[in-house]
Scaffold this active site. Structure first.
Site, PDB file in Angstrom:
ATOM      1  CE1 TYR A 151       5.183 -34.585 -26.335  1.00 18.22           C
ATOM      2  CE2 TYR A 151       7.389 -34.760 -25.404  1.00 18.22           C
ATOM      3  CZ  TYR A 151       6.249 -35.352 -25.913  1.00 18.22           C
ATOM      4  OH  TYR A 151       6.172 -36.720 -25.993  1.00 18.22           O
ATOM      5  CD  GLU A 152      11.389 -32.020 -22.120  1.00 19.22           C
ATOM      6  OE1 GLU A 152      11.940 -31.249 -21.296  1.00 19.22           O
ATOM      7  OE2 GLU A 152      12.033 -32.807 -22.847  1.00 19.22           O
ATOM      8  CD  GLU A 159      20.579 -29.921 -22.049  1.00 17.03           C
ATOM      9  OE1 GLU A 159      19.722 -29.543 -21.229  1.00 17.03           O
ATOM     10  OE2 GLU A 159      21.568 -30.587 -21.718  1.00 17.03           O
ATOM     11  CB  VAL A 197      10.253 -34.020 -34.207  1.00  9.20           C
ATOM     12  CG1 VAL A 197       9.476 -33.999 -35.521  1.00  9.20           C
ATOM     13  CG2 VAL A 197      11.672 -34.545 -34.433  1.00  9.20           C
ATOM     14  CG  ASN A 211       8.762 -38.563 -24.254  1.00  9.15           C
ATOM     15  OD1 ASN A 211       8.009 -39.135 -25.042  1.00  9.15           O
ATOM     16  ND2 ASN A 211       9.485 -37.514 -24.591  1.00  9.15           N
ATOM     17  CE1 TYR A 213      15.752 -40.403 -28.693  1.00  9.83           C
ATOM     18  CE2 TYR A 213      14.997 -40.369 -26.433  1.00  9.83           C
ATOM     19  CZ  TYR A 213      15.292 -39.704 -27.601  1.00  9.83           C
ATOM     20  OH  TYR A 213      15.127 -38.337 -27.670  1.00  9.83           O
TER      21      TYR A 213
END
Length: 159
Positions: A25-26, A83, A87, A124, A131
């Protein structure tokens, strides 16, 4: 529907799969060096260096939070450092990420932590939005720095 539980040593293959999925994903799929042996040694020994909580949706593994303590010299108290929060895509938009964050804040309060910290990639935006809706704020004037690889080795060899 949703259950959040502490990971056990039997969950290590699942935790490693979450780590690989997060790296995909990253956009860093080849960056993961972790092995099951590493996770068992560092997270499930007499002196664990990290903890993991697992989210299950209808009995299916949906996500995880991977965290450990840091320490604030100014507060003279420990904090929680998140860290990784991950999901799986098919379980997103069900409140699982928020539930993991709520669970972590409950751990932080129970352990008398001054707060929680984590990092988020600047691209992101969906995570940043979540957040911020939870009340998190960027630390003004602070930027994350690190030494790794050759730079780490080079500095360690200085007198």
């Amino acid at each position: 529907m949703l259950k959040i539980r502490k990971a056990s040593v039997e969950d290590v293959p699942l935790v490693l799969s979450f780590i690989h999925e997060l790296a995909e994903y990253e956009r860093e799929p080849s960056a993961v060096r972790a092995t099951e042996h590493d996770l068992i040694r560092d997270g499930f020994s007499a002196n664990p260096k990290f903890r993991v909580i697992i989210a299950e949706w209808d009995g299916n593994p949906a996500g995880m939070a991977f965290f450990f303590h840091n320490y604030s010299t100014w507060q003279c108290r420990q904090g929680l450092f998140l860290e990784d929060l991950f999901v799986r895509p098919q379980f997103r938009a069900k409140g699982i990420g928020k539930a993991l964050m709520v669970h972590l804040t409950q751990i932080a309060i129970a352990e008398n932590c001054y707060g929680m910290r984590w990092e988020v990639l600047d691209w992101n935006t969906s995570a940043i939005d979540v957040y911020q809706r939870l009340g998190a704020q960027f630390r003004e004037h602070w930027r994350v720095m690190q030494l790794t690889g050759e730079e780490l080795k080079h500095l360690s060899e200085q007198e």
